[in-house]
Scaffold this motif. Structure first.
Motif, PDB file in Angstrom:
ATOM      1  N   GLU A   1      12.487  12.617  20.222  1.00  0.00           N
ATOM      2  CA  GLU A   1      11.293  11.983  20.177  1.00  0.00           C
ATOM      3  C   GLU A   1      10.967  11.963  18.709  1.00  0.00           C
ATOM      4  N   ASP A   2      11.389  13.036  18.065  1.00  0.00           N
ATOM      5  CA  ASP A   2      11.322  12.868  16.556  1.00  0.00           C
ATOM      6  C   ASP A   2      12.048  11.875  15.962  1.00  0.00           C
ATOM      7  N   LEU A   3      13.180  11.520  16.364  1.00  0.00           N
ATOM      8  CA  LEU A   3      13.721  10.377  15.879  1.00  0.00           C
ATOM      9  C   LEU A   3      12.925   9.130  16.147  1.00  0.00           C
ATOM     10  N   ASN A   4      12.378   9.088  17.444  1.00  0.00           N
ATOM     11  CA  ASN A   4      11.528   7.925  17.478  1.00  0.00           C
ATOM     12  C   ASN A   4      10.315   7.676  16.512  1.00  0.00           C
ATOM     13  N   ALA A   5       9.821   8.997  16.151  1.00  0.00           N
ATOM     14  CA  ALA A   5       8.732   8.951  15.200  1.00  0.00           C
ATOM     15  C   ALA A   5       9.283   8.643  13.722  1.00  0.00           C
ATOM     16  N   LEU A   6      10.478   9.188  13.563  1.00  0.00           N
ATOM     17  CA  LEU A   6      11.084   8.725  12.072  1.00  0.00           C
ATOM     18  C   LEU A   6      11.308   7.185  12.071  1.00  0.00           C
ATOM     19  N   GLU A   7      11.748   6.587  12.957  1.00  0.00           N
ATOM     20  CA  GLU A   7      11.827   5.383  12.989  1.00  0.00           C
ATOM     21  C   GLU A   7      10.585   4.490  12.694  1.00  0.00           C
ATOM     22  N   GLN A   8       9.332   5.030  13.544  1.00  0.00           N
ATOM     23  CA  GLN A   8       8.040   4.365  13.009  1.00  0.00           C
ATOM     24  C   GLN A   8       7.633   4.409  11.595  1.00  0.00           C
ATOM     25  N   ALA A   9       8.148   5.739  11.235  1.00  0.00           N
ATOM     26  CA  ALA A   9       7.749   6.047   9.675  1.00  0.00           C
ATOM     27  C   ALA A   9       8.653   5.115   8.685  1.00  0.00           C
ATOM     28  N   LEU A  10       9.705   4.953   8.972  1.00  0.00           N
ATOM     29  CA  LEU A  10      10.681   4.149   8.326  1.00  0.00           C
ATOM     30  C   LEU A  10      10.148   2.649   8.178  1.00  0.00           C
TER      31      LEU A  10
ATOM     32  N   LEU B   1       7.085   1.543   8.402  1.00  0.00           N
ATOM     33  CA  LEU B   1       5.827   1.612   7.824  1.00  0.00           C
ATOM     34  C   LEU B   1       6.380   1.652   6.279  1.00  0.00           C
ATOM     35  N   LYS B   2       7.295   2.205   6.003  1.00  0.00           N
ATOM     36  CA  LYS B   2       7.849   2.361   4.466  1.00  0.00           C
ATOM     37  C   LYS B   2       8.367   0.927   4.185  1.00  0.00           C
ATOM     38  N   GLU B   3       8.871   0.200   5.083  1.00  0.00           N
ATOM     39  CA  GLU B   3       9.493  -1.218   4.715  1.00  0.00           C
ATOM     40  C   GLU B   3       8.380  -2.077   4.672  1.00  0.00           C
ATOM     41  N   GLN B   4       7.113  -1.710   5.424  1.00  0.00           N
ATOM     42  CA  GLN B   4       5.932  -2.707   5.385  1.00  0.00           C
ATOM     43  C   GLN B   4       5.067  -2.428   4.048  1.00  0.00           C
ATOM     44  N   ASN B   5       5.226  -1.447   3.502  1.00  0.00           N
ATOM     45  CA  ASN B   5       4.301  -0.748   2.337  1.00  0.00           C
ATOM     46  C   ASN B   5       5.124  -0.456   1.076  1.00  0.00           C
ATOM     47  N   PRO B   6       5.264  -1.204  -0.057  1.00  0.00           N
ATOM     48  CA  PRO B   6       6.038  -0.759  -1.166  1.00  0.00           C
ATOM     49  C   PRO B   6       5.286   0.425  -1.890  1.00  0.00           C
ATOM     50  N   GLY B   7       6.366   1.194  -2.130  1.00  0.00           N
ATOM     51  CA  GLY B   7       5.713   2.567  -2.742  1.00  0.00           C
ATOM     52  C   GLY B   7       5.543   3.613  -1.550  1.00  0.00           C
ATOM     53  N   CYS B   8       5.715   3.453  -0.403  1.00  0.00           N
ATOM     54  CA  CYS B   8       5.402   4.261   0.540  1.00  0.00           C
ATOM     55  C   CYS B   8       6.681   5.422   0.614  1.00  0.00           C
TER      56      CYS B   8
ATOM     57  N   MET C   1       0.733  -1.218  -0.098  1.00  0.00           N
ATOM     58  CA  MET C   1       0.048   0.007   0.128  1.00  0.00           C
ATOM     59  C   MET C   1       0.805   1.324   0.024  1.00  0.00           C
ATOM     60  N   ALA C   2       0.712   2.080  -0.826  1.00  0.00           N
ATOM     61  CA  ALA C   2       1.434   3.233  -1.101  1.00  0.00           C
ATOM     62  C   ALA C   2       0.903   4.475  -0.180  1.00  0.00           C
ATOM     63  N   LEU C   3       1.786   4.776   0.625  1.00  0.00           N
ATOM     64  CA  LEU C   3       1.624   5.795   1.753  1.00  0.00           C
ATOM     65  C   LEU C   3       2.422   7.159   1.598  1.00  0.00           C
ATOM     66  N   LYS C   4       1.933   8.068   1.722  1.00  0.00           N
ATOM     67  CA  LYS C   4       2.699   9.469   1.810  1.00  0.00           C
ATOM     68  C   LYS C   4       2.649   9.741   3.258  1.00  0.00           C
ATOM     69  N   ILE C   5       4.026   9.667   3.885  1.00  0.00           N
ATOM     70  CA  ILE C   5       4.013  10.025   5.253  1.00  0.00           C
ATOM     71  C   ILE C   5       5.096  11.278   5.343  1.00  0.00           C
ATOM     72  N   VAL C   6       4.811  12.264   6.296  1.00  0.00           N
ATOM     73  CA  VAL C   6       5.452  13.439   6.450  1.00  0.00           C
ATOM     74  C   VAL C   6       5.988  13.354   7.949  1.00  0.00           C
ATOM     75  N   VAL C   7       7.333  13.409   8.218  1.00  0.00           N
ATOM     76  CA  VAL C   7       7.570  13.243   9.866  1.00  0.00           C
ATOM     77  C   VAL C   7       8.049  14.828  10.015  1.00  0.00           C
ATOM     78  N   LEU C   8       7.373  15.295  11.390  1.00  0.00           N
ATOM     79  CA  LEU C   8       7.673  16.532  11.656  1.00  0.00           C
ATOM     80  C   LEU C   8       8.723  16.544  12.499  1.00  0.00           C
ATOM     81  N   ALA C   9       9.923  17.289  12.327  1.00  0.00           N
ATOM     82  CA  ALA C   9      11.120  17.095  13.055  1.00  0.00           C
ATOM     83  C   ALA C   9      11.633  18.509  13.421  1.00  0.00           C
ATOM     84  N   LYS C  10      12.329  18.515  14.462  1.00  0.00           N
ATOM     85  CA  LYS C  10      12.895  19.993  14.934  1.00  0.00           C
ATOM     86  C   LYS C  10      14.450  19.872  15.127  1.00  0.00           C
ATOM     87  N   GLN C  11      15.239  20.890  14.820  1.00  0.00           N
ATOM     88  CA  GLN C  11      16.666  21.002  15.516  1.00  0.00           C
ATOM     89  C   GLN C  11      16.547  21.844  16.771  1.00  0.00           C
TER      90      GLN C  11
END
Length: 294
Positions: free
Chosen positions: A41-50, A52-59, A1-11
């Motif tokens: 905690e934004d790094l923790n969020a990035l890991e969850q996004a990645l 999902l990308k691995e689970q869903n080709p085209g994400c 399932m192709a998903l478009k995911i946006v990760v909110l991150a802050k320096q």
């Protein structure tokens, strides 16, 4: 399932290593005295996004951040770990933003990106600890939201409706919930840590910059940006995202910080206790008398 995911991150400044020079005489944070890091905690969020990308080709996974040009480093660190793209919101009109103005800017950028299925970020940033930006973004976009996420377990489509399954922390335990897409998720620091940077991706993206970061024409590597378009990071101003300047930065921030103080707690006295019943009983009685416990 192709998903478009946006990760909110802050320096953010690394407030975990505050020293004597971390505060100015005026009581504000001396950012030059603290190293700038990817908000944990934004790094923790990035890991969850990645994941999902691995689970869903085209994400696809993109990193969205707001800050001065040097904040482009956050996007590069996302690319080094497996993100596909990034967007830097940088404009003097964004400066001085509180959570309300920050969430407005991020929401306008997400609208410009368009067709986003999942917006995911850390629960809170270590320089403010408000945990307000994620929920405010969801409110401004009119999206469902799930907070205190420990694990994004997957996305399924049932009868044409895409739903994400999430494990989240609640008082006294955890619960598993489903939410229809599009959705905003905020992730706890106790979630899975982010994967390390990939050496091949570091070599591929180490010269990636936003236009304001770019070296002057005629300097080393200048020709790379024509040969490799993926090295040019997306850079957006208030005008680029059709933002209202009166709702951005200091102008759009009703919250005013009066002062920031560095407080060091010191014990008035110390006592050495043995493991004897008498010492332990005496300590408990003292704590009860002083109303520290009980």
């Amino acid at each position: 399932m192709a998903l478009k995911i946006v990760v909110l991150a802050k320096q953010v400044p690394d407030t975990r290593n505050v020293g004597k020079d971390a505060m100015t005489a005026e009581g504000t944070v001396n950012r030059s005295a603290l190293p700038a890091i990817f908000n944990p905690e934004d790094l923790n969020a990035l890991e969850q996004a990645l994941r999902l990308k691995e689970q869903n080709p085209g994400c696809t996974v993109g990193v969205l951040t707001m800050g001065p040009p040097r904040a482009g480093e956050i996007i590069r660190q996302g690319l080094y770990r497996g993100a596909d793209t990034g967007w830097l919101l940088t404009d003097r009109l964004f400066a001085g933003a509180d959570t309300l103005a920050t969430s407005y800017a991020l929401a306008t950028a997400i609208k410009k990106i368009g067709d986003v299925d999942i917006v995911i970020g850390g629960r809170q940033a270590i320089d403010g600890d408000t945990a307000q930006v994620g929920p405010q973004v969801a409110q401004k976009l009119g999206l469902n939201q799930v907070t205190y996420v420990e694990e994004v377990q997957g996305v399924q489509e049932v009868q044409g409706v895409k739903k994400v399954t999430v494990k989240r922390v609640i008082d006294g335990g955890v619960e598993t919930v489903e939410a229809p897409l599009p959705v905003v998720l905020t992730v706890n620091g106790s979630a899975a840590p982010c994967r390390p940077q990939n050496a091949k991706l570091v070599m591929k993206y180490k010269r990636a910059t936003c236009p304001l970061e770019r070296p002057a024409e005629g300097t080393a590597y200048d020709n790379l940006y024509e040969e490799r378009p993926y090295l040019t990071l997306n850079q957006w101003s208030v005008a680029d995202v059709d933002g209202d300047p009166s709702q951005c930065g200091l102008a759009g921030s009703p919250t005013k910080v009066k002062a920031v103080k560095n407080i060091v707690f010191q014990a008035k006295e110390s006592k050495t206790l043995t493991a004897s019943d008498a010492d332990i009983e005496g300590m408990i009685k003292e704590l009860l008398v002083e109303k520290i416990i009980g």
